[in-house]
Design a protein around this motif. Structure first.
Motif, PDB file in Angstrom:
ATOM      1  N   LYS A 102       0.833  -1.207   0.000  1.00  0.00           N
ATOM      2  CA  LYS A 102       0.000   0.000   0.000  1.00  0.00           C
ATOM      3  C   LYS A 102       0.870   1.260   0.000  1.00  0.00           C
ATOM      4  CE  LYS A 102      -3.684   2.328   2.554  1.00  0.00           C
ATOM      5  NZ  LYS A 102      -4.563   2.280   3.749  1.00  0.00           N
ATOM      6  N   GLN A 103       1.966   1.260   0.806  1.00  0.00           N
ATOM      7  CA  GLN A 103       2.846   2.420   0.863  1.00  0.00           C
ATOM      8  C   GLN A 103       3.498   2.703  -0.482  1.00  0.00           C
ATOM      9  OE1 GLN A 103       4.816   1.194   4.905  1.00  0.00           O
ATOM     10  NE2 GLN A 103       5.354   3.321   4.529  1.00  0.00           N
TER      11      GLN A 103
ATOM     12  N   LEU B 244       2.429   1.666  -3.459  1.00  0.00           N
ATOM     13  CA  LEU B 244       1.397   2.055  -4.423  1.00  0.00           C
ATOM     14  C   LEU B 244       1.041   3.529  -4.272  1.00  0.00           C
ATOM     15  CD1 LEU B 244      -0.640   1.401  -6.615  1.00  0.00           C
ATOM     16  CD2 LEU B 244      -2.223   0.624  -4.823  1.00  0.00           C
ATOM     17  N   GLU B 245       0.843   3.985  -3.046  1.00  0.00           N
ATOM     18  CA  GLU B 245       0.507   5.393  -2.812  1.00  0.00           C
ATOM     19  C   GLU B 245       1.626   6.306  -3.295  1.00  0.00           C
ATOM     20  OE1 GLU B 245      -0.254   5.513   1.349  1.00  0.00           O
ATOM     21  OE2 GLU B 245      -2.335   4.807   1.163  1.00  0.00           O
ATOM     22  N   ALA B 246       2.886   5.910  -3.036  1.00  0.00           N
ATOM     23  CA  ALA B 246       4.028   6.720  -3.461  1.00  0.00           C
ATOM     24  C   ALA B 246       4.137   6.758  -4.980  1.00  0.00           C
ATOM     25  CB  ALA B 246       5.317   6.178  -2.849  1.00  0.00           C
TER      26      ALA B 246
ATOM     27  N   VAL C 151       1.612   6.442  -7.140  1.00  0.00           N
ATOM     28  CA  VAL C 151       0.508   7.265  -7.646  1.00  0.00           C
ATOM     29  C   VAL C 151       0.844   8.750  -7.521  1.00  0.00           C
ATOM     30  CG1 VAL C 151      -1.887   7.950  -7.251  1.00  0.00           C
ATOM     31  CG2 VAL C 151      -1.258   5.527  -7.210  1.00  0.00           C
ATOM     32  N   VAL C 152       1.353   9.151  -6.359  1.00  0.00           N
ATOM     33  CA  VAL C 152       1.708  10.552  -6.140  1.00  0.00           C
ATOM     34  C   VAL C 152       2.836  10.979  -7.068  1.00  0.00           C
ATOM     35  CG1 VAL C 152       2.702  12.184  -4.479  1.00  0.00           C
ATOM     36  CG2 VAL C 152       0.906  10.596  -3.764  1.00  0.00           C
ATOM     37  N   THR C 153       3.853  10.132  -7.187  1.00  0.00           N
ATOM     38  CA  THR C 153       5.002  10.465  -8.044  1.00  0.00           C
ATOM     39  C   THR C 153       4.578  10.585  -9.499  1.00  0.00           C
ATOM     40  OG1 THR C 153       6.461   9.266  -6.520  1.00  0.00           O
ATOM     41  CG2 THR C 153       7.334   9.782  -8.700  1.00  0.00           C
TER      42      THR C 153
ATOM     43  N   GLU D 153       1.662  11.439 -10.606  1.00  0.00           N
ATOM     44  CA  GLU D 153       0.887  12.669 -10.760  1.00  0.00           C
ATOM     45  C   GLU D 153       1.803  13.895 -10.809  1.00  0.00           C
ATOM     46  OE1 GLU D 153      -2.589  15.218  -8.368  1.00  0.00           O
ATOM     47  OE2 GLU D 153      -2.156  13.128  -7.831  1.00  0.00           O
TER      48      GLU D 153
ATOM     49  N   GLN E  29       0.246   0.456 -12.689  1.00  0.00           N
ATOM     50  CA  GLN E  29       0.642   0.736 -11.311  1.00  0.00           C
ATOM     51  C   GLN E  29       0.868  -0.556 -10.535  1.00  0.00           C
ATOM     52  OE1 GLN E  29      -2.431   3.206  -9.668  1.00  0.00           O
ATOM     53  NE2 GLN E  29      -2.126   4.853 -11.170  1.00  0.00           N
ATOM     54  N   GLU E  30      -0.029  -1.510 -10.702  1.00  0.00           N
ATOM     55  CA  GLU E  30       0.075  -2.779  -9.987  1.00  0.00           C
ATOM     56  C   GLU E  30       1.334  -3.546 -10.402  1.00  0.00           C
ATOM     57  OE1 GLU E  30      -3.501  -4.876 -10.763  1.00  0.00           O
ATOM     58  OE2 GLU E  30      -4.783  -3.488  -9.625  1.00  0.00           O
TER      59      GLU E  30
END
Length: 222
Positions: A6-7, A9-11, A13-15, A17, A28-29
């Protein structure tokens, strides 16, 4: 969902963007699955560097290039390799990738083209390291011994201090005369003067036995 997954994946997604990169959910997966093979802290640090440094789209290669997996950056690696190419008495402790990338730079260095040697090394090293990271190969350090015994001892001990060589392996690579350094690696303590004297005497006896053995073998062969 696992906390580490999860950490990352969140990083990601933010990167993506912040770098103006469009990644589908499937992409992403897949990217996260590949990054899960590496230590979490190293991956998050690499993604932070991507957010600060990337001028193009986010790719797996860009992340892996910034991943601190124990391999030195190109500039640090060249500093080590340049000493090895310029002085045969120098002992270096380097990675397999550094040794491989030194080959195209060696001839240019011998011709006196230091700038060309450095560029050739950087190109080769970055390519080889990128391949190693993509294949998830762990970093391996090895010793290229020079002719100067004192420098060899210093380089090996320093490599142990940096965590690049295990103490047990380093002891086998030290010259016979490096009694104090071998004791330090074995016990973690500095030898007393009495222990130093005893060690020197032991080395003298060993060297004498070796010389005697060589003489006997020579006579037998004759």
């Amino acid at each position: 969902m696992r906390p580490a997954y999860k950490q990352i994946l969140e990083a990601v997604v933010v990167t993506a963007e912040l770098t103006g990169s469009e990644l589908s959910a499937h992409a992403q997966e897949v990217m996260v699955d590949d990054l899960m093979a590496y230590p979490l802290d190293a991956v998050l640090q690499a993604l932070t560097r991507c957010r600060k440094e990337l001028k193009g789209r986010l790719t797996l290669a860009a992340i892996l290039d910034r991943l601190d997996d124990g391999r030195p950056g190109a500039d640090e690696a060249w500093g080590v390799v340049a000493r090895a190419l310029g002085d045969e008495s120098e002992t270096v402790v380097w990675t397999e990738e550094m040794a491989a990338a030194a080959a195209p730079a060696r001839e240019l260095m011998m011709l006196g083209d230091k700038v060309g040697a450095r560029m050739a090394f950087r190109d080769a090293y970055e390519r080889i390291v990128s391949d190693a990271r993509s294949e998830r190969r762990s970093v391996t350090w090895r010793v290229s011994p020079g002719s100067d015994a004192e420098r060899r001892v210093a380089a090996i001990v320093r490599a142990v201090e940096l965590g690049r060589l295990p103490a047990a392996q380093a002891q086998l690579l030290l010259p016979t005369q490096a009694v104090a350094e071998r004791h330090l690696l074995l016990t973690g303590s500095v030898m007393t003067e009495q222990e130093r004297r005893a060690g020197r005497e032991h080395v003298k006896k060993l060297l004498g036995m070796l010389r005697g053995g060589k003489v006997q073998v020579a006579r037998t062969a004759g």
